[in-house]
Design a protein around this motif. Structure first.
Motif, PDB file in Angstrom:
ATOM      1  N   LEU A 159       7.606   7.426  -5.569  1.00 31.23           N
ATOM      2  CA  LEU A 159       8.637   7.123  -6.556  1.00 31.23           C
ATOM      3  C   LEU A 159       9.343   5.814  -6.227  1.00 31.23           C
ATOM      4  CD1 LEU A 159      10.171   8.003  -9.078  1.00 31.23           C
ATOM      5  CD2 LEU A 159      11.770   9.249  -7.597  1.00 31.23           C
ATOM      6  N   ARG A 160       9.952   5.722  -5.040  1.00 31.05           N
ATOM      7  CA  ARG A 160      10.616   4.476  -4.658  1.00 31.05           C
ATOM      8  C   ARG A 160      10.893   4.457  -3.161  1.00 31.05           C
ATOM      9  NH1 ARG A 160      16.265   4.910  -4.091  1.00 31.05           N
ATOM     10  NH2 ARG A 160      17.141   6.905  -4.757  1.00 31.05           N
ATOM     11  N   LEU A 161      11.070   3.230  -2.651  1.00 26.63           N
ATOM     12  CA  LEU A 161      11.419   3.045  -1.248  1.00 26.63           C
ATOM     13  C   LEU A 161      12.926   3.193  -1.085  1.00 26.63           C
ATOM     14  CD1 LEU A 161      10.269   1.938   1.589  1.00 26.63           C
ATOM     15  CD2 LEU A 161      11.323  -0.215   0.872  1.00 26.63           C
ATOM     16  N   TYR A 220      10.719   4.540   4.606  1.00 29.63           N
ATOM     17  CA  TYR A 220      11.119   5.846   4.098  1.00 29.63           C
ATOM     18  C   TYR A 220      11.104   5.782   2.574  1.00 29.63           C
ATOM     19  CZ  TYR A 220      12.874   6.319   8.896  1.00 29.63           C
ATOM     20  OH  TYR A 220      12.975   6.331  10.270  1.00 29.63           O
ATOM     21  N   TYR A 221      10.439   6.749   1.938  1.00 28.63           N
ATOM     22  CA  TYR A 221      10.317   6.694   0.492  1.00 28.63           C
ATOM     23  C   TYR A 221      10.469   8.096  -0.118  1.00 28.63           C
ATOM     24  CZ  TYR A 221       5.525   8.321   1.298  1.00 28.63           C
ATOM     25  OH  TYR A 221       4.418   9.037   1.696  1.00 28.63           O
ATOM     26  N   ILE A 222      10.683   8.114  -1.403  1.00 31.63           N
ATOM     27  CA  ILE A 222      10.811   9.367  -2.154  1.00 31.63           C
ATOM     28  C   ILE A 222       9.542   9.570  -2.979  1.00 31.63           C
ATOM     29  CG2 ILE A 222      12.040  10.554  -4.013  1.00 31.63           C
ATOM     30  CD1 ILE A 222      14.560   9.135  -3.143  1.00 31.63           C
ATOM     31  N   THR A 269       0.816  -1.212   0.000  1.00 36.98           N
ATOM     32  CA  THR A 269       0.000   0.000   0.000  1.00 36.98           C
ATOM     33  C   THR A 269       0.852   1.265   0.000  1.00 36.98           C
ATOM     34  OG1 THR A 269      -0.151  -0.078   2.422  1.00 36.98           O
ATOM     35  CG2 THR A 269      -1.909  -1.138   1.169  1.00 36.98           C
ATOM     36  N   ILE A 270       2.127   1.132   0.371  1.00 35.27           N
ATOM     37  CA  ILE A 270       2.985   2.311   0.341  1.00 35.27           C
ATOM     38  C   ILE A 270       3.149   2.835  -1.082  1.00 35.27           C
ATOM     39  CG2 ILE A 270       5.154   1.027   0.134  1.00 35.27           C
ATOM     40  CD1 ILE A 270       6.454   3.185   1.838  1.00 35.27           C
ATOM     41  N   THR A 271       3.060   1.955  -2.050  1.00 36.11           N
ATOM     42  CA  THR A 271       3.213   2.378  -3.454  1.00 36.11           C
ATOM     43  C   THR A 271       2.005   3.169  -3.941  1.00 36.11           C
ATOM     44  OG1 THR A 271       2.271   0.318  -4.303  1.00 36.11           O
ATOM     45  CG2 THR A 271       4.640   0.365  -3.945  1.00 36.11           C
ATOM     46  N   TYR A 272       0.941   3.173  -3.153  1.00 39.40           N
ATOM     47  CA  TYR A 272      -0.258   3.933  -3.517  1.00 39.40           C
ATOM     48  C   TYR A 272      -0.233   5.352  -2.964  1.00 39.40           C
ATOM     49  CZ  TYR A 272      -1.833  -0.896  -4.170  1.00 39.40           C
ATOM     50  OH  TYR A 272      -1.936  -2.216  -4.527  1.00 39.40           O
TER      51      TYR A 272
END
Length: 282
Positions: free
Chosen positions: A158-160, A277-279, A150-153
């Motif tokens: 952009l990316r982890l 943590y993601y960008i 779900t983090i990709t939503y």
């Protein structure tokens, strides 16, 4: 055994049968051939079994390689008093020691849920929101991440860049004789078999918060998340991570660790946290 209690020490002394002691002493005094070299002595003394007795047959493990010995105490004539002496027989070959652990979980939390080879994965919701780790009795802790994608939503994801797993130990689950393990390992397991490789696992040491006095272990699992979780589009939950103790520890100690699930985490009583943590781009 290592009791962890400075007041009582960590030495276990057992009085052997007097008949055995007297026979050994007589052989020492008479310079019997069986006391002259190791080969002859082993034909006389083949070994000793150390075990608990019923009904309190609790187990323990100790490192016989550098601590086990037999002593024969005796006295010698002296001026005004007898002089106390002893002869000591140390372990001849540490490779010959054998430790056996039998497991009886009847009446326990894990026994009530019938954990075993045919019931390998037990949810912590069935064990009081606590997972139990004790390698010497064949239990470890498995972590799965069914909702991590779900983090990709997230908007503009952009990316982890980093994933930190924090394992908290519930308060009052550790005592001097139930100290937290000095080292905890985490490794990848592909499916329900829970197979893992110690050589490719990473380790963590306990950290005790100076304010709350609670212990935590931290692991960087960025590589695992990017390699095995985010690229897959399936909803399988069998793959995951195994928290375990290294073989060098569980074959010579009976360390155990209790790990709380999300219920404990919400109560600030241990539990597990995964920090991602993601960008993102605007």
């Amino acid at each position: 055994p290592n009791s962890g209690l400075l007041s009582t020490g960590d030495t276990l002394t057992i009085r052997l049968n007097d008949v055995l002691g007297q026979d050994m002493f007589a052989k020492v005094r008479s310079f019997s051939p069986v006391m002259q070299n190791a080969t002859d002595f082993l034909t006389y003394m083949s070994g000793i079994k150390i075990s608990a007795s019923a009904p309190n047959d609790n187990g323990f493990i100790f490192n016989a390689a550098d601590s086990a010995s037999i002593r024969i105490y005796y006295t010698l004539p002296g001026v005004g008093q007898r002089i106390q002496k002893y002869s000591e027989f140390t372990l001849n070959n540490s490779a010959y020691q054998f430790n056996n652990i039998s497991i009886d979980r009847s009446g326990t939390v894990l026994g009530n849920v019938n954990i075993g080879t045919r019931n390998r994965n037990i949810s912590s919701s069935l064990t009081g929101n606590i997972a139990y780790l004790q390698q010497s009795t064949e239990t470890a802790v498995k972590l799965t991440f069914p909702t991590i994608k779900t983090i990709t939503y997230q908007p503009n994801y952009l990316r982890l860049v980093k994933a930190i797993l924090i394992v908290g130990v519930p308060a009052n689950s550790y005592l001097p004789y139930y100290a937290v393990p000095p080292s905890l390992y985490i490794g990848y397991t592909p499916d329900y078999t829970n197979i893992y490789s110690e050589s490719s696992a990473s380790s963590g040491s306990p950290y005790q918060d100076p304010t709350t006095r609670q212990y935590t272990y931290s692991f960087d699992i960025t590589s695992y998340v990017n390699t095995y979780e985010l690229p897959y589009s399936d909803n399988l939950t069998d793959r995951g991570l195994i928290l375990f103790l290294p073989a060098s520890a569980y074959k010579s100690r009976v360390d155990r660790l209790l790990v709380g699930d999300v219920v404990n985490q919400k109560k600030n009583n241990g539990g597990i946290k995964l920090q991602l943590y993601y960008i993102s781009v605007q």
